[in-house]
Design an enzyme around this catalytic site. Sequence first.
Site, PDB file in Angstrom:
ATOM      1  N   HIS A 162       0.846  -1.195   0.000  1.00  0.00           N
ATOM      2  CA  HIS A 162       0.000   0.000   0.000  1.00  0.00           C
ATOM      3  C   HIS A 162       0.886   1.252   0.000  1.00  0.00           C
ATOM      4  O   HIS A 162       2.018   1.209   0.471  1.00  0.00           O
ATOM      5  CB  HIS A 162      -0.853   0.056   1.276  1.00  0.00           C
ATOM      6  N   CYS A 249      -2.765   0.670   9.906  1.00  0.00           N
ATOM      7  CA  CYS A 249      -3.762  -0.274   9.372  1.00  0.00           C
ATOM      8  C   CYS A 249      -4.860  -0.647  10.362  1.00  0.00           C
ATOM      9  O   CYS A 249      -5.952  -1.027   9.970  1.00  0.00           O
ATOM     10  CB  CYS A 249      -3.083  -1.573   8.949  1.00  0.00           C
TER      11      CYS A 249
END
Length: 254
Positions: A162, A249
């Site tokens: 990511h 996250c």
Amino acid sequence: FSFNNAIVRTPARSVVDGLRAGDHAGPSAAGVAAEHAAYVVALADSGLKVTTLPPLEAFPDSVFVEDPALVFGDTAIVLNPGAPSRAGEAAEIRTELARQFAQVIELDAGHADGGDVMVTPDAVYIGLSARTDATGAAALARALAQIGRKARIVTPPPGVLHLKTGANLIDEDVLLVTAPMAAAGMFPGFDCITVGDGEDAAANALRLNDWLLVGAHFPRTIDKLAARGFKLVPLATREIGKIDAGLSCMSLRW
Ligand code: CIR
């Protein structure tokens, strides 16, 4: 960096089967639970009111609530995670978002993961990845325009899960980045601090109010950040690191 609220989700026992690049062993459920518990304490100690959602055994990666949604003041955007095993997480979190936010916007095309979205004062950066496709990024840019936010779509170097695996905003105009992210020149105008040698996973640090949460087992990065005057909260991340996750996250923050 003014945050008052967070949503987290208790890790399921199935977290041992969480997605990972490579074929190494997964984390232990007890290890992830311990890291998560310490993380929730750190959020609360940083001044956030934390809502904890129940574990979802059917979704091994559902502890990573940052990926199926994005939140701003009074608006939540429900995303469409790009990994097939994670797609159902969006519907699971939507109910809670509808309870806490005045407006809930749905991504209307493509795939996008919240881990690919980095909010800065000037623009919302959206990174293209194996999870966030061009259609999803464009749909997210349209959703952001509805709430007056400018999007900037960027292409991180290959091999990054990511965008925020490799770059995170840690002060008004300061980014903590991996060396490949720095070399890619994606962030003109920012002061980029590169993580310590061999500590790429340290880039997923999380700034909350006055505090910077950082992985505890990254001594070279911690030294650099301390020298710059950041107030650090070192947290264990070895277990979640086995399934390619870091500190941003595990929560949605607003
Ligand atoms: C995944 O591959 O989707 C999870 N194992 C890790 C997700 C990490 N989330 C994030 O960077 N926002």
